[in-house]
Motif scaffolding. Sequence first.
Motif, PDB file in Angstrom:
ATOM      1  N   TRP A 115      43.098  50.799  42.984  1.00 22.11           N
ATOM      2  CA  TRP A 115      44.192  49.924  43.448  1.00 22.11           C
ATOM      3  C   TRP A 115      44.166  49.754  44.961  1.00 22.11           C
ATOM      4  N   PHE A 116      44.075  50.845  45.721  1.00 17.01           N
ATOM      5  CA  PHE A 116      44.143  50.734  47.174  1.00 17.01           C
ATOM      6  C   PHE A 116      42.892  50.080  47.758  1.00 17.01           C
ATOM      7  N   ASN A 117      41.815  50.066  46.978  1.00 22.41           N
ATOM      8  CA  ASN A 117      40.581  49.448  47.467  1.00 22.41           C
ATOM      9  C   ASN A 117      40.552  47.945  47.161  1.00 22.41           C
TER      10      ASN A 117
ATOM     11  N   TYR B  85      44.439  43.059  46.371  1.00 20.52           N
ATOM     12  CA  TYR B  85      45.778  42.760  45.838  1.00 20.52           C
ATOM     13  C   TYR B  85      46.831  43.768  46.316  1.00 20.52           C
ATOM     14  N   TYR B  86      46.428  45.017  46.559  1.00 19.18           N
ATOM     15  CA  TYR B  86      47.389  45.988  47.129  1.00 19.18           C
ATOM     16  C   TYR B  86      47.926  45.445  48.454  1.00 19.18           C
ATOM     17  N   HIS B  87      47.021  44.914  49.283  1.00 17.40           N
ATOM     18  CA  HIS B  87      47.422  44.450  50.621  1.00 17.40           C
ATOM     19  C   HIS B  87      48.266  43.178  50.528  1.00 17.40           C
TER      20      HIS B  87
ATOM     21  N   LEU C 245      45.896  60.479  58.402  1.00 17.72           N
ATOM     22  CA  LEU C 245      45.352  60.769  57.069  1.00 17.72           C
ATOM     23  C   LEU C 245      45.788  59.692  56.096  1.00 17.72           C
ATOM     24  N   ALA C 246      44.835  59.097  55.397  1.00 17.48           N
ATOM     25  CA  ALA C 246      45.132  57.997  54.465  1.00 17.48           C
ATOM     26  C   ALA C 246      45.696  56.826  55.268  1.00 17.48           C
ATOM     27  N   CYS C 247      44.876  56.378  56.233  1.00 14.54           N
ATOM     28  CA  CYS C 247      45.319  55.390  57.234  1.00 14.54           C
ATOM     29  C   CYS C 247      45.343  53.971  56.721  1.00 14.54           C
TER      30      CYS C 247
ATOM     31  N   GLY D 163      44.784  50.882  58.975  1.00 14.50           N
ATOM     32  CA  GLY D 163      44.936  51.448  60.320  1.00 14.50           C
ATOM     33  C   GLY D 163      46.123  50.939  61.121  1.00 14.50           C
ATOM     34  N   ARG D 164      47.177  50.475  60.420  1.00 18.72           N
ATOM     35  CA  ARG D 164      48.283  49.891  61.215  1.00 18.72           C
ATOM     36  C   ARG D 164      48.957  50.938  62.109  1.00 18.72           C
ATOM     37  N   HIS D 165      49.108  52.185  61.636  1.00 19.17           N
ATOM     38  CA  HIS D 165      49.707  53.220  62.498  1.00 19.17           C
ATOM     39  C   HIS D 165      48.697  53.729  63.533  1.00 19.17           C
ATOM     40  N   SER D 166      47.436  53.855  63.132  1.00 23.73           N
ATOM     41  CA  SER D 166      46.390  54.329  64.053  1.00 23.73           C
ATOM     42  C   SER D 166      46.306  53.430  65.275  1.00 23.73           C
TER      43      SER D 166
ATOM     44  N   ILE E 156      41.406  58.225  58.775  1.00 24.59           N
ATOM     45  CA  ILE E 156      40.510  58.443  57.633  1.00 24.59           C
ATOM     46  C   ILE E 156      41.182  57.943  56.357  1.00 24.59           C
ATOM     47  N   ASP E 157      40.370  57.474  55.442  1.00 25.23           N
ATOM     48  CA  ASP E 157      40.888  56.983  54.165  1.00 25.23           C
ATOM     49  C   ASP E 157      39.772  57.012  53.142  1.00 25.23           C
ATOM     50  N   LEU E 158      40.175  57.088  51.878  1.00 28.70           N
ATOM     51  CA  LEU E 158      39.221  57.101  50.768  1.00 28.70           C
ATOM     52  C   LEU E 158      38.686  55.695  50.481  1.00 28.70           C
ATOM     53  N   SER E 159      39.457  54.686  50.856  1.00 31.55           N
ATOM     54  CA  SER E 159      39.106  53.301  50.508  1.00 31.55           C
ATOM     55  C   SER E 159      38.080  52.724  51.488  1.00 31.55           C
TER      56      SER E 159
ATOM     57  N   HIS F 248      36.868  59.266  54.312  1.00 30.77           N
ATOM     58  CA  HIS F 248      36.936  60.727  54.158  1.00 30.77           C
ATOM     59  C   HIS F 248      38.104  61.040  53.216  1.00 30.77           C
ATOM     60  N   ASP F 249      37.964  62.103  52.448  1.00 30.87           N
ATOM     61  CA  ASP F 249      39.014  62.516  51.508  1.00 30.87           C
ATOM     62  C   ASP F 249      39.932  63.517  52.213  1.00 30.87           C
ATOM     63  N   MET F 250      41.237  63.228  52.209  1.00 30.94           N
ATOM     64  CA  MET F 250      42.161  64.077  52.970  1.00 30.94           C
ATOM     65  C   MET F 250      42.297  65.496  52.404  1.00 30.94           C
ATOM     66  N   ARG F 251      41.770  65.711  51.192  1.00 32.29           N
ATOM     67  CA  ARG F 251      41.815  67.064  50.632  1.00 32.29           C
ATOM     68  C   ARG F 251      40.818  67.986  51.343  1.00 32.29           C
TER      69      ARG F 251
ATOM     70  N   ASN G 293      50.655  61.508  57.992  1.00 26.87           N
ATOM     71  CA  ASN G 293      50.399  61.072  56.623  1.00 26.87           C
ATOM     72  C   ASN G 293      51.597  60.188  56.258  1.00 26.87           C
ATOM     73  N   LEU G 294      51.374  58.859  56.345  1.00 27.60           N
ATOM     74  CA  LEU G 294      52.517  57.942  56.388  1.00 27.60           C
ATOM     75  C   LEU G 294      52.523  56.953  55.218  1.00 27.60           C
ATOM     76  N   PHE G 295      53.710  56.519  54.891  1.00 26.57           N
ATOM     77  CA  PHE G 295      53.961  55.507  53.860  1.00 26.57           C
ATOM     78  C   PHE G 295      53.510  55.985  52.467  1.00 26.57           C
ATOM     79  N   THR G 296      54.061  57.134  52.087  1.00 28.70           N
ATOM     80  CA  THR G 296      53.840  57.686  50.738  1.00 28.70           C
ATOM     81  C   THR G 296      52.348  57.723  50.381  1.00 28.70           C
ATOM     82  N   SER G 297      51.586  58.379  51.243  1.00 30.26           N
ATOM     83  CA  SER G 297      50.144  58.499  50.997  1.00 30.26           C
ATOM     84  C   SER G 297      49.833  59.903  50.475  1.00 30.26           C
ATOM     85  N   PHE G 298      50.521  60.315  49.444  1.00 28.24           N
ATOM     86  CA  PHE G 298      50.471  61.694  48.965  1.00 28.24           C
ATOM     87  C   PHE G 298      51.064  61.670  47.541  1.00 28.24           C
ATOM     88  N   GLY G 299      50.864  62.809  46.808  1.00 27.00           N
ATOM     89  CA  GLY G 299      51.486  62.926  45.478  1.00 27.00           C
ATOM     90  C   GLY G 299      50.793  62.083  44.420  1.00 27.00           C
ATOM     91  N   TYR G 300      49.499  61.789  44.637  1.00 27.26           N
ATOM     92  CA  TYR G 300      48.769  60.898  43.733  1.00 27.26           C
ATOM     93  C   TYR G 300      47.922  61.638  42.698  1.00 27.26           C
ATOM     94  N   PHE G 301      47.714  62.919  42.931  1.00 28.15           N
ATOM     95  CA  PHE G 301      46.611  63.592  42.224  1.00 28.15           C
ATOM     96  C   PHE G 301      47.005  64.034  40.820  1.00 28.15           C
TER      97      PHE G 301
END
Length: 241
Positions: free
Chosen positions: A7-9, A12-14, A47-49, A52-55, A68-71, A91-94, A107-115
């Motif tokens: 989805w994030f790749n 349509y997510y964007h 993490l999970a950028c 890169g809007r925050h970066s 860094i991001d997985l996508s 890069h994988d944030m794990r 780690n911003l905008f709910t970029s966690f709790g996916y696993f």
Amino acid sequence: MAWYKDWFNSPYYHILYGQHSDAEAALFINNLSVLLGFEDHQDALDLACGKGRHSKQLASLKLNVTGIDLSEESIKAAQVFASNYLNFEVHDMRIVYKKMNFDYVFNLFTSFGYFSNPDDNITTLAAVKENLKSNGRFIQDYFNAPYIIKQLVGQHEINTGGILFKITKEIKDHKIIKTIEFNDQGEHFQFSEVVDLLTLSDFEFLYQQAGLKITHIFGDYHLGHYDPNESKRLILISEPI
Ligand SMILES: C[S@@+](CC[C@H](N)C(=O)[O-])C[C@H]1O[C@@H](n2cnc3c(N)ncnc32)[C@H](O)[C@@H]1O
């Protein structure tokens, strides 16, 4: 494939989340800068950028930033903005990126709790701690689960970017499951988001396990008071114990 890789790749997510803009990121980062007192050339890891809007905003405030991001697609799009002080990598944030290297990890905008493996939440937070200098800070921005549950609408539609997205939400096993369906250029698409409904007490437990101590809690991007019933966001600032 895990839902978050797919989805994030996708473009349509964007399109669907396009209203969460550079301007929203700038407002939040500027408020954090005042609170935390960013100094020129401090090192920051986003993490999970995503794209890169925050970066970008952190780099404009003269921090040395790595996003860094997985996508792969998002990192490709972000790399257009790379400079001497701003770089992006898949890069994988794990996995620890650079030990004891960063003044700030974001780690911003709910970029966690996916696993699907709940241990990965701890693995990620333990990696955050390893990435931080001993006096570093971790800034995490998540949805406020009690508010999400209270406001839940089972089905709705969003018409944006020339696409009608049909969205269904349900709660199951302490997770929110969002199904996103639409047609584009004669083709039917279906994606999902499956995100842990982590509450403040869940985070307190996870942070303790990972060796992080919460120092500030906020409820919105203006860094307003956190109210479990009314706040849209749960923003946590923590430091290594
Ligand atoms: C909701 S988006 C937010 C992106 C960005 N922080 C923003 O605010 O625009 C979540 C991001 O997490 C990334 N992601 C998911 N799992 C990841 C992982 N294990 N390591 C790194 N990034 C990951 C996704 O690729 C996606 O870009």
